[in-house]
Design an enzyme around this catalytic site. Structure first.
Site, PDB file in Angstrom:
ATOM      1  N   SER A 174     -41.187 -49.046 -10.567  1.00  0.00           N
ATOM      2  CA  SER A 174     -39.959 -48.877 -11.358  1.00  0.00           C
ATOM      3  C   SER A 174     -38.777 -49.425 -10.560  1.00  0.00           C
ATOM      4  O   SER A 174     -38.527 -48.973  -9.446  1.00  0.00           O
ATOM      5  CB  SER A 174     -39.691 -47.396 -11.621  1.00  0.00           C
ATOM      6  OG  SER A 174     -40.789 -46.836 -12.271  1.00  0.00           O
TER       7      SER A 174
ATOM      8  N   GLU B  52     -33.797 -48.045  -8.221  1.00  0.00           N
ATOM      9  CA  GLU B  52     -34.690 -47.197  -7.421  1.00  0.00           C
ATOM     10  C   GLU B  52     -35.135 -47.975  -6.180  1.00  0.00           C
ATOM     11  O   GLU B  52     -35.368 -47.409  -5.121  1.00  0.00           O
ATOM     12  CB  GLU B  52     -35.901 -46.807  -8.290  1.00  0.00           C
ATOM     13  CG  GLU B  52     -36.829 -45.810  -7.642  1.00  0.00           C
ATOM     14  CD  GLU B  52     -37.884 -45.275  -8.598  1.00  0.00           C
ATOM     15  OE1 GLU B  52     -37.547 -44.936  -9.747  1.00  0.00           O
ATOM     16  OE2 GLU B  52     -39.053 -45.204  -8.190  1.00  0.00           O
TER      17      GLU B  52
ATOM     18  N   ARG C  69     -35.879 -38.776  -7.226  1.00  0.00           N
ATOM     19  CA  ARG C  69     -36.141 -40.045  -6.519  1.00  0.00           C
ATOM     20  C   ARG C  69     -35.181 -40.270  -5.342  1.00  0.00           C
ATOM     21  O   ARG C  69     -34.859 -41.411  -4.994  1.00  0.00           O
ATOM     22  CB  ARG C  69     -36.034 -41.255  -7.473  1.00  0.00           C
ATOM     23  CG  ARG C  69     -36.912 -41.185  -8.701  1.00  0.00           C
ATOM     24  CD  ARG C  69     -38.391 -41.341  -8.378  1.00  0.00           C
ATOM     25  NE  ARG C  69     -39.140 -41.494  -9.602  1.00  0.00           N
ATOM     26  CZ  ARG C  69     -39.667 -40.465 -10.277  1.00  0.00           C
ATOM     27  NH1 ARG C  69     -39.559 -39.223  -9.806  1.00  0.00           N
ATOM     28  NH2 ARG C  69     -40.349 -40.677 -11.388  1.00  0.00           N
TER      29      ARG C  69
HETATM   30  P1  NAP Z   1     -43.894 -41.921 -20.162  1.00  0.00           P
HETATM   31  O1  NAP Z   1     -44.907 -40.876 -19.992  1.00  0.00           O
HETATM   32  O2  NAP Z   1     -44.100 -43.012 -21.170  1.00  0.00           O
HETATM   33  O3  NAP Z   1     -42.474 -41.256 -20.424  1.00  0.00           O
HETATM   34  C1  NAP Z   1     -41.306 -42.076 -20.595  1.00  0.00           C
HETATM   35  C2  NAP Z   1     -40.162 -41.484 -19.799  1.00  0.00           C
HETATM   36  O4  NAP Z   1     -39.816 -40.224 -20.335  1.00  0.00           O
HETATM   37  C3  NAP Z   1     -40.536 -41.321 -18.359  1.00  0.00           C
HETATM   38  O5  NAP Z   1     -39.721 -42.175 -17.644  1.00  0.00           O
HETATM   39  C4  NAP Z   1     -40.336 -39.861 -18.039  1.00  0.00           C
HETATM   40  O6  NAP Z   1     -39.363 -39.639 -17.027  1.00  0.00           O
HETATM   41  C5  NAP Z   1     -39.783 -39.247 -19.314  1.00  0.00           C
HETATM   42  N1  NAP Z   1     -40.627 -38.106 -19.754  1.00  0.00           N
HETATM   43  C6  NAP Z   1     -41.767 -38.155 -20.456  1.00  0.00           C
HETATM   44  N2  NAP Z   1     -42.241 -36.903 -20.712  1.00  0.00           N
HETATM   45  C7  NAP Z   1     -41.372 -36.057 -20.139  1.00  0.00           C
HETATM   46  C8  NAP Z   1     -41.277 -34.633 -20.043  1.00  0.00           C
HETATM   47  N3  NAP Z   1     -42.189 -33.834 -20.616  1.00  0.00           N
HETATM   48  N4  NAP Z   1     -40.242 -34.104 -19.357  1.00  0.00           N
HETATM   49  C9  NAP Z   1     -39.326 -34.888 -18.776  1.00  0.00           C
HETATM   50  N5  NAP Z   1     -39.343 -36.229 -18.841  1.00  0.00           N
HETATM   51  C10 NAP Z   1     -40.346 -36.824 -19.510  1.00  0.00           C
HETATM   52  O7  NAP Z   1     -43.570 -42.590 -18.726  1.00  0.00           O
HETATM   53  P2  NAP Z   1     -44.158 -43.894 -18.021  1.00  0.00           P
HETATM   54  O8  NAP Z   1     -43.119 -44.926 -17.987  1.00  0.00           O
HETATM   55  O9  NAP Z   1     -45.531 -44.212 -18.537  1.00  0.00           O
HETATM   56  O10 NAP Z   1     -44.323 -43.352 -16.549  1.00  0.00           O
HETATM   57  C11 NAP Z   1     -45.210 -42.297 -16.290  1.00  0.00           C
HETATM   58  C12 NAP Z   1     -44.781 -41.562 -15.049  1.00  0.00           C
HETATM   59  O11 NAP Z   1     -44.993 -42.334 -13.872  1.00  0.00           O
HETATM   60  C13 NAP Z   1     -43.296 -41.223 -15.068  1.00  0.00           C
HETATM   61  O12 NAP Z   1     -43.121 -39.911 -14.611  1.00  0.00           O
HETATM   62  C14 NAP Z   1     -42.716 -42.240 -14.112  1.00  0.00           C
HETATM   63  O13 NAP Z   1     -41.508 -41.806 -13.510  1.00  0.00           O
HETATM   64  C15 NAP Z   1     -43.808 -42.358 -13.117  1.00  0.00           C
HETATM   65  N6  NAP Z   1     -43.667 -43.504 -12.271  1.00  0.00           N
HETATM   66  C16 NAP Z   1     -43.233 -43.286 -11.000  1.00  0.00           C
HETATM   67  C17 NAP Z   1     -43.069 -44.321 -10.145  1.00  0.00           C
HETATM   68  C18 NAP Z   1     -42.539 -44.062  -8.761  1.00  0.00           C
HETATM   69  O14 NAP Z   1     -42.383 -42.962  -8.299  1.00  0.00           O
HETATM   70  N7  NAP Z   1     -42.216 -45.099  -8.042  1.00  0.00           N
HETATM   71  C19 NAP Z   1     -43.372 -45.600 -10.573  1.00  0.00           C
HETATM   72  C20 NAP Z   1     -43.803 -45.811 -11.858  1.00  0.00           C
HETATM   73  C21 NAP Z   1     -43.933 -44.729 -12.705  1.00  0.00           C
HETATM   74  P3  NAP Z   1     -39.662 -39.729 -15.441  1.00  0.00           P
HETATM   75  O15 NAP Z   1     -39.827 -41.182 -15.148  1.00  0.00           O
HETATM   76  O16 NAP Z   1     -38.429 -39.180 -14.834  1.00  0.00           O
HETATM   77  O17 NAP Z   1     -40.873 -38.939 -15.152  1.00  0.00           O
END
Ligand code: NAP
Length: 344
Positions: free
Chosen positions: A237, A334, A163
């Site tokens: 986020s 972020e 990020r």
């Molecule tokens: P999730 O799938 O419920 O997972 C919870 C957290 O665990 C996430 O924050 C993710 O990290 C981490 N995670 C899950 N599986 C993983 C794996 N196989 N390897 C490494 N890390 C893992 O997450 P969620 O909150 O519903 O969000 C889904 C995705 O959307 C996430 O990747 C999140 O970062 C992304 N997102 C991005 C933005 C943005 O870029 N502004 C905004 C909202 C959500 P990470 O967050 O590091 O991936």
């Protein structure tokens, strides 16, 4: 000299997904080189600062008046040439993803539905479900604002990390107007299905893994889990998932067996900030005019559309403090804070 339309009655609250932020002295939209140069000239003549606005989806702007020129690039063209996708900075990011998926180009399908513009996407190296823009990013074109000159940044120049990019560093922040991004995708590549949440949704619905089904699944999960900025003000986020040393992570996992921490390539661990915020008791809570989403604790919201920037700011500080007290982990924001104490 090319004419540009200078608008004097805009507010940041009209232009950001948080729907927070004060009045803007001068606002101008530009769509080509001549208009960009004319806007730079206007700022120079009036000796005022320029603030570059993208989709307004990743910033929290103070309620103080902004005394300078807010500049928005509005070119939206998206072109596909073989495996290269070129998007003007003003294009809606999700339109870029849709076009790529429609053309059967692999590499950004998991980034479906992330709010914001194409030009803002590399600034914070947007990522979701194990994909990041840095994985397919070739280069970008921008204007050096001080020199009024066109420059190119390659993938390496951008110094991407989780990020983060060079554009968030103090020396580069708000020094460049990004006009075009170039992505190198893969024709007929297999979709990326790395995260359990995504895999589960596809499997539960008996979906084969294709670029189209992955995109649809991501859009569906996001709609069910994240706050829609068209319905409730938010900037996605608000905090990054902290990446911490092995020793500290192992102690955390011992003390809090439910915490979700993932081993990174560099031996450190990435821990889920949303879980920590929730267990510090903040999910769904309000503080003065600001709030934490009841759906996802990583998202701060403008619950009634009348949030004051200072309240959102103070809420984020309280969360950082409480998470630190409980877990000994300092969360990083972020979202970028703009025009607080005159700084941007
Ligand atoms: P999730 O799938 O419920 O997972 C919870 C957290 O665990 C996430 O924050 C993710 O990290 C981490 N995670 C899950 N599986 C993983 C794996 N196989 N390897 C490494 N890390 C893992 O997450 P969620 O909150 O519903 O969000 C889904 C995705 O959307 C996430 O990747 C999140 O970062 C992304 N997102 C991005 C933005 C943005 O870029 N502004 C905004 C909202 C959500 P990470 O967050 O590091 O991936």
């Amino acid at each position: 000299m090319t004419k540009i339309k200078i608008i004097t009655d805009k507010k940041f609250s009209d232009l950001t997904t948080f729907r927070v932020g004060g009045p803007i002295k001068y606002y101008v939209e530009v769509g080509n080189d001549e208009e960009i140069k004319a806007a730079f000239q206007f700022a120079k003549e009036n000796k005022i600062k320029i603030f570059i606005l993208g989709g307004g989806s990743d910033i929290l702007v103070s309620d103080e008046p902004f005394d300078g020129l807010v500049l928005k690039y509005i070119g939206t063209e998206i072109l596909v040439d073989g495996e290269m996708v070129t998007a003007e900075a003003g294009a809606v990011w999700d339109d870029v993803v849709k076009k790529a998926v429609d053309e059967n180009l692999q590499g950004i399908e998991c980034l479906s539905g992330i709010p914001g513009s194409a030009g803002a996407a590399p600034v914070q190296n947007i990522g979701a479900y194990g994909q990041e823009i840095k994985d397919t990013f070739e280069k970008l074109e921008a204007y050096d604002i001080a020199l009024g000159k066109k420059v190119t940044f390659t993938n390496i120049d951008c110094n991407f990390s989780y990020r983060e990019s060079i554009f968030k560093n103090k020396e580069y922040w708000q020094k460049y107007l990004i006009t075009k991004i170039f992505l190198k995708l893969k024709k007929n590549g297999a979709p990326s299905v790395k995260y359990e949440s995504l895999k589960k949704d596809l499997d539960d619905n008996d979906q084969e893994y294709s670029l189209k089904t992955v995109r649809e699944s991501v859009l569906k999960i996001r709609a069910g889990k994240f706050e829609n900025p068209n319905v409730i003000g938010n900037a996605g986020s608000f905090f990054k998932n902290p990446i911490i040393d092995k020793e500290k992570a192992l102690t955390l996992m011992e003390n809090f067996p439910e915490i979700s921490c993932r081993l990174q390539d560099d031996g450190r661990y990435k821990c889920f900030a949303g879980w920590m915020i929730e267990s510090a008791g903040w999910k769904g809570k309000t503080y003065k005019t600001a709030g934490v989403s009841p759906r996802h604790a990583l998202i701060l919201i403008n619950p009634t559309g009348t949030a004051k920037a200072q309240d959102v700011h103070d809420l984020s500080e309280k969360i950082i403090e409480d998470v630190y007290k409980k877990f000994g982990v300092k969360l990083d924001k972020e979202v970028q804070f703009i025009n607080f104490n005159g700084k941007f």
